[in-house]
Design a protein around this motif. Structure first.
Motif, PDB file in Angstrom:
ATOM      1  N   ASP A 265      -0.185  18.211  31.233  1.00 45.32           N
ATOM      2  CA  ASP A 265      -0.203  18.746  29.877  1.00 45.32           C
ATOM      3  C   ASP A 265       0.778  17.877  29.071  1.00 45.32           C
ATOM      4  O   ASP A 265       1.975  17.839  29.375  1.00 45.32           O
ATOM      5  CB  ASP A 265       0.298  20.199  29.974  1.00 45.32           C
ATOM      6  CG  ASP A 265      -0.060  21.005  28.755  1.00 45.32           C
ATOM      7  OD1 ASP A 265      -0.585  20.431  27.792  1.00 45.32           O
ATOM      8  OD2 ASP A 265       0.189  22.231  28.780  1.00 45.32           O
TER       9      ASP A 265
ATOM     10  N   ALA B  94      -4.463  17.107  29.370  1.00 51.44           N
ATOM     11  CA  ALA B  94      -4.558  17.894  28.131  1.00 51.44           C
ATOM     12  C   ALA B  94      -3.599  17.309  27.100  1.00 51.44           C
ATOM     13  O   ALA B  94      -2.452  17.743  26.980  1.00 51.44           O
ATOM     14  CB  ALA B  94      -4.238  19.362  28.401  1.00 51.44           C
TER      15      ALA B  94
ATOM     16  N   TYR C  25     -13.267  13.854  17.864  1.00 50.70           N
ATOM     17  CA  TYR C  25     -13.564  14.891  18.868  1.00 50.70           C
ATOM     18  C   TYR C  25     -15.016  14.793  19.326  1.00 50.70           C
ATOM     19  O   TYR C  25     -15.331  14.913  20.507  1.00 50.70           O
ATOM     20  CB  TYR C  25     -13.329  16.292  18.281  1.00 50.70           C
ATOM     21  CG  TYR C  25     -11.883  16.715  18.080  1.00 50.70           C
ATOM     22  CD1 TYR C  25     -10.864  16.278  18.931  1.00 50.70           C
ATOM     23  CD2 TYR C  25     -11.541  17.599  17.057  1.00 50.70           C
ATOM     24  CE1 TYR C  25      -9.551  16.695  18.741  1.00 50.70           C
ATOM     25  CE2 TYR C  25     -10.234  18.027  16.872  1.00 50.70           C
ATOM     26  CZ  TYR C  25      -9.244  17.569  17.708  1.00 50.70           C
ATOM     27  OH  TYR C  25      -7.954  17.990  17.529  1.00 50.70           O
TER      28      TYR C  25
ATOM     29  N   LYS D 159      -6.777  24.152  25.657  1.00 46.59           N
ATOM     30  CA  LYS D 159      -6.697  22.971  26.523  1.00 46.59           C
ATOM     31  C   LYS D 159      -5.737  23.170  27.694  1.00 46.59           C
ATOM     32  O   LYS D 159      -6.040  22.811  28.830  1.00 46.59           O
ATOM     33  CB  LYS D 159      -6.244  21.746  25.706  1.00 46.59           C
ATOM     34  CG  LYS D 159      -7.139  21.415  24.524  1.00 46.59           C
ATOM     35  CD  LYS D 159      -6.638  20.202  23.748  1.00 46.59           C
ATOM     36  CE  LYS D 159      -5.324  20.377  23.020  1.00 46.59           C
ATOM     37  NZ  LYS D 159      -5.358  21.253  21.849  1.00 46.59           N
ATOM     38  N   SER D 160      -4.556  23.744  27.401  1.00 46.65           N
ATOM     39  CA  SER D 160      -3.546  23.889  28.461  1.00 46.65           C
ATOM     40  C   SER D 160      -3.962  24.945  29.480  1.00 46.65           C
ATOM     41  O   SER D 160      -3.887  24.714  30.691  1.00 46.65           O
ATOM     42  CB  SER D 160      -2.192  24.276  27.861  1.00 46.65           C
ATOM     43  OG  SER D 160      -1.825  23.320  26.902  1.00 46.65           O
TER      44      SER D 160
ATOM     45  N   TYR E 245     -14.776  17.910  24.684  1.00 46.72           N
ATOM     46  CA  TYR E 245     -14.267  18.521  23.445  1.00 46.72           C
ATOM     47  C   TYR E 245     -14.444  20.030  23.540  1.00 46.72           C
ATOM     48  O   TYR E 245     -15.573  20.518  23.620  1.00 46.72           O
ATOM     49  CB  TYR E 245     -15.052  17.935  22.260  1.00 46.72           C
ATOM     50  CG  TYR E 245     -14.822  18.579  20.912  1.00 46.72           C
ATOM     51  CD1 TYR E 245     -13.623  19.231  20.592  1.00 46.72           C
ATOM     52  CD2 TYR E 245     -15.793  18.503  19.922  1.00 46.72           C
ATOM     53  CE1 TYR E 245     -13.421  19.806  19.340  1.00 46.72           C
ATOM     54  CE2 TYR E 245     -15.601  19.068  18.660  1.00 46.72           C
ATOM     55  CZ  TYR E 245     -14.414  19.727  18.385  1.00 46.72           C
ATOM     56  OH  TYR E 245     -14.217  20.296  17.153  1.00 46.72           O
TER      57      TYR E 245
ATOM     58  N   LEU F   6      -9.289  16.811  28.252  1.00 48.56           N
ATOM     59  CA  LEU F   6      -9.711  17.932  27.408  1.00 48.56           C
ATOM     60  C   LEU F   6      -9.104  17.753  26.029  1.00 48.56           C
ATOM     61  O   LEU F   6      -7.875  17.649  25.891  1.00 48.56           O
ATOM     62  CB  LEU F   6      -9.229  19.260  28.003  1.00 48.56           C
ATOM     63  CG  LEU F   6      -9.711  19.577  29.416  1.00 48.56           C
ATOM     64  CD1 LEU F   6      -9.189  20.951  29.846  1.00 48.56           C
ATOM     65  CD2 LEU F   6     -11.230  19.537  29.511  1.00 48.56           C
ATOM     66  N   VAL F   7      -9.946  17.695  25.010  1.00 48.13           N
ATOM     67  CA  VAL F   7      -9.442  17.533  23.645  1.00 48.13           C
ATOM     68  C   VAL F   7      -9.919  18.693  22.772  1.00 48.13           C
ATOM     69  O   VAL F   7     -10.862  19.407  23.120  1.00 48.13           O
ATOM     70  CB  VAL F   7      -9.871  16.179  23.038  1.00 48.13           C
ATOM     71  CG1 VAL F   7      -9.333  15.016  23.851  1.00 48.13           C
ATOM     72  CG2 VAL F   7     -11.395  16.081  22.881  1.00 48.13           C
TER      73      VAL F   7
ATOM     74  N   GLY G 183      -7.181  23.761  31.187  1.00 45.67           N
ATOM     75  CA  GLY G 183      -6.893  22.545  31.943  1.00 45.67           C
ATOM     76  C   GLY G 183      -6.242  22.845  33.277  1.00 45.67           C
ATOM     77  O   GLY G 183      -6.629  22.291  34.310  1.00 45.67           O
TER      78      GLY G 183
END
Ligand code: S3P
Length: 178
Positions: free
Chosen positions: A37, A82, A147, A20-21, A105, A12-13, A24
């Motif tokens: 992470d 992540a 991205y 993301k965190s 993304y 995950l970007v 994720g």
């Protein structure tokens, strides 16, 4: 000796504040995969916060840590990853994992990202700035091409965490084009 095959991680970007965190972790639980992470893992290994690493050793040292962690992950069993928002801009980092890793993304508007981060922004040295909106816009401009090279682009401005997690799980399981 043969090199072990690379793992099909899900990466995950997106900008800081894209989620993301949070997403994720939820996505990994849903898919039954481990979650990694990058920032907390790097902090644990360095025994210092990201801010302290930037201040004491400089951004380049931090990027080297991100790259070293990426290298380790290439042959580890599949995970949801992540990395920090700047990972995509580290020369060679993405290529260590993809293919076969897939990259999603999480696209967030810079103003929404800042709002979501709130006081957490203070833990991002690159946004510790008199004009954080200008700073995050500059980061986006510099990184957007990387991205957008993701396999899937998902707009996250107006989506709640549960809905987003369910959507990403369907994407990850290949039940949807994205
Ligand atoms: C960074 C993003 C941060 C963290 C560091 C640098 C960046 O991670 O890695 O502050 O360059 O955008 P998050 O994207 O998880 O906030």
């Amino acid at each position: 000796m043969d090199t072990p095959p690379r793992s099909a991680h899900l990466i995950l970007v997106g900008l800081p504040g894209a989620g993301k965190s949070t997403v994720g972790g939820a996505l990994a639980r849903r898919l039954g995969l481990p979650f990694l992470d990058f920032d907390p893992e790097i902090e644990r290994r360095a025994g210092a916060s990201v801010t302290e690493i930037f201040r004491g050793r400089g951004e380049e040292a931090f990027r080297a840590m991100e790259l070293a962690l990426t290298r380790e992950l290439a042959t580890r069993p599949p995970m949801v990853l992540a990395p920090g928002g700047g990972w995509v801009a580290i020369p060679g980092a993405m290529a260590l994992l993809r293919p076969p890793a897939r990259m999603i993304y999480l696209r967030v508007r810079p103003d929404v990202a800042l709002l979501r981060m709130g006081q957490e922004r203070r833990a991002r040295p690159l946004l510790e700035n008199a004009d954080p909106l200008a700073a995050i816009r500059r980061l986006l401009a510099a990184r957007e091409g990387a991205y957008l090279s993701a396999d899937h682009v998902v707009d996250v401005d107006d989506v709640g965490i549960e809905e987003l997690t369910a959507y990403l799980a369907r994407l990850a399981e290949g039940r949807m084009e994205g």
